[in-house]
Motif scaffolding. Sequence first.
Motif, PDB file in Angstrom:
ATOM      1  N   ILE A 138       0.873  -1.179   0.000  1.00  0.00           N
ATOM      2  CA  ILE A 138       0.000   0.000   0.000  1.00  0.00           C
ATOM      3  C   ILE A 138       0.905   1.223   0.000  1.00  0.00           C
ATOM      4  N   GLU A 188       2.714  12.117  -7.221  1.00  0.00           N
ATOM      5  CA  GLU A 188       1.266  12.085  -7.027  1.00  0.00           C
ATOM      6  C   GLU A 188       0.557  12.658  -8.249  1.00  0.00           C
ATOM      7  N   PRO A 201      -2.893  -0.706  -4.088  1.00  0.00           N
ATOM      8  CA  PRO A 201      -3.685   0.336  -3.413  1.00  0.00           C
ATOM      9  C   PRO A 201      -2.841   1.559  -3.050  1.00  0.00           C
ATOM     10  N   TRP A 202      -3.441   2.700  -3.222  1.00  0.00           N
ATOM     11  CA  TRP A 202      -2.695   3.958  -3.101  1.00  0.00           C
ATOM     12  C   TRP A 202      -3.591   5.017  -2.495  1.00  0.00           C
ATOM     13  N   ILE A 203      -3.016   5.846  -1.645  1.00  0.00           N
ATOM     14  CA  ILE A 203      -3.785   6.973  -1.090  1.00  0.00           C
ATOM     15  C   ILE A 203      -2.912   8.218  -1.057  1.00  0.00           C
ATOM     16  N   HIS A 204      -3.520   9.323  -1.404  1.00  0.00           N
ATOM     17  CA  HIS A 204      -2.872  10.627  -1.271  1.00  0.00           C
ATOM     18  C   HIS A 204      -3.731  11.469  -0.343  1.00  0.00           C
ATOM     19  N   VAL A 205      -3.133  11.986   0.722  1.00  0.00           N
ATOM     20  CA  VAL A 205      -3.879  12.851   1.642  1.00  0.00           C
ATOM     21  C   VAL A 205      -3.393  14.296   1.513  1.00  0.00           C
ATOM     22  N   VAL A 239       0.165   9.379   7.540  1.00  0.00           N
ATOM     23  CA  VAL A 239      -0.882   8.570   6.903  1.00  0.00           C
ATOM     24  C   VAL A 239      -0.460   7.103   6.924  1.00  0.00           C
TER      25      VAL A 239
END
Lengths: 95, 313, 391
Positions: free
Chosen positions: B48, B57, B71-75, B83
Amino acid sequence: MAEDKPSWKEYPMAATIHSPGSATDQNTGDWKSMRPVRDSSKCDKCGICWIFCPDAALYMTEEGFYEVDLYHCKGCGICAHECRKEAITMVEEGE
Amino acid sequence: MAETPGDLFLPRLLPPQEFFAEGNRGCQGCGAALVMRQVLKAAGPDTIVCNATGCMEIISSPYPETAWRIPWIHVAFENAAAVAAGVESGIKVLRRKGRYHDRRINVVAVAGDGGTADIGLQALSGALERYHDFTYVCYDNEAYMNTGIQRSSSTPYGASTTTSPSGRESIGQKTQKKNLPMIVAAHEIPYLATACPSFPLDLMDKARRAFQTVGPTYLHILAPCPTGWRHASDLAIEMGRLAVETGAFPLYEVVDGKLKLSMKMETRKPIIDYLKPQGRFRHLKEDDIKEIQRRVDENYEKLLRRAELDEGG
Amino acid sequence: MGERVGLEVSLAVSEAVKLARADVIAAYPITPQTHIVEELSQMVADGDLDAEYVMVESEHSAMSACCGAAAVGARTFTATASQGLALMHEVLFIASGLRLPVVMAVANRALSAPISIWGDQSDVMSERDSGWIQLFAETGQEALDLTIQAFKIAEDRRVLLPAEVNIDGFTLSHVVEPIVIPGQEEVDSFLPPYEPQVILDPEKPVTMGPVGFPELYTEIKKQQNEALLGSYEVILEVWDRFAESFGRKYRPVEHYRTEDAEILINMAGAMSGTARIAVDMMRETGKKVGLIRTRLWRPYPFDEIRNAVKGAKAVAVVDRALSFGGQGGPMCSELRSALYPLAEKPVVTSYIAGLGGRDITVENFQTIVEDTGDVLANGPREEYKMIGVRE
């Protein structure tokens, strides 16, 4: 009004993308002004071009050569520069 | 070092899967995209990524396109490590309660040098100190490239950027590159390494080791940037190689507090070989280059001595 | 049906988080919120709460870690106040934008400068537009109940938004009140484990938080706003269900002696207790005064407010926050806007009181009601008044 564009109801929640790797649909190949051309007689299939490509734009053929995926290759020229056998040359698009 | 002539055919043995997809919006010859491609090859699918705002990003996630096959998340910009800390803690407790996979997941924070050495330093330090089981990857392209090549604390001395321009009264960047890996090492984490995609096998070996290590690990990876460094795009790998071979960006590991050079170079290429092809250094005069050479030598000697000390101990 | 104990309100909030079986708590100490997270860390240390407690290095990281934890499907809680909430500001908008059902308690406190550890509601008012569900408690019981309810509301698939429970710093957070602690089994049946819709999972990779170009940004914000507006019905549903299970009824707006009232006081939070006493006293002297207390601040209960003021001649809104250079009180602005479209509407007066820990006394409320009576008789004067300020 652009009626062909989706309404707010049609977007996934928070614009989360549910199609991993969908960037592959993008034609970044049209960015290039030069394209790499391989001379198979010089290529020893070492794979250096492949591992140095920032765009993962090479794939192995059945004969074991690394073929350029022109749909994604942006024409940076790294493969040609790094090839120790000088088997790749950059040529003008359209030639 | 893995890169000996005998290893030349090793790329053929590397995992063929691409977890950072073709079609991403990186510039031609983008070193950072290559960093990501190589790191994720080492990481594999059970990974992740928590990504800070920045080049990586932006080029990877313009909706509806994503370059990520994991799976990837940018906050936000300054909080990739925080994060990741949340992701790791969440997985840990949910796994305990039988609500998440049992198999090992690589939790990876990814940020550029600005997101790491400047705005994200606090969150990074906190996450390292709290000893989360995660890997932090800093792709260091030595300036804020995404916003238009502004200087960061990781920009090397003498480099001209849009906010440290060279001019009649200025050499460009007036300060020395912040030594982030050593700041991280001071947190006494079990594993950290510097790497460069010009040495892909070395990079992937180090990445694998980082992912396999339990506890916080850190990879500081030089990411040549043709756009910001102002060199021809086909020279990106060459620039990385020269950064390493001149000693400007030495490759090493710190394992349980012990520093080991990945290749020991008693003699090194002159720094001018590295500086000359890059537009950001084009304005430098002979004396400036001499000063940079002196500094590189001094830093390298320090590293050599530390490595000898650690090996002896 | 639970146990009635004397308990500090902060600890009641911690108890609620424990009863909710939160999975991850990420927090940073700040007065007057500290008792909440100290108690939670003790619960985790004693094994009474099976959670990961992440003692982060800042509130910014607290909210960031909450986002990460919620994104893998953990039930997530944090608490903060004042500067801490202000430091979270950036990430609050992202938590709601990413539709992560984080729950947060805010022990409302004034904002610097000058630095003040004492209570007012400037902190939450600065985050009014962050896209969070925002609730105000008046009592300890309410603080506990709202915290449990907040998880259920936030995690509802029709909502999926973060929720914030506001408790006034010190005047509520630090007082000991008799509070009914519900039983674990009852709470478990009211609030089953969080079943997330989309999580970070290698078996189903998603890209969360991508770049939104102008072509879709508006649509995504519309979607988010619809979810927040739509949460209103869910909140009512949850409150009905809560009343069935626990016997305590909640509404977006609380009424106190509003029948036949000519002047209504509107406010939120713990100082409403004092307002109630003032209302009783004024009623005794024959003044037709009532109180409408705003419990639900976001989404704003437009219809409830419009109904609540029907028949009144004036509404005196008391804000514990000041919108500098603007309308004065943020709650008053909101109420005025809500009433503006009505053909027949009461006069609205705005008062700022209770800043930085200053008490709002019974006498203050009497002054406010008298002043409003004066406006009714002689017409409007200034936009708003600061109560108790020394000239």
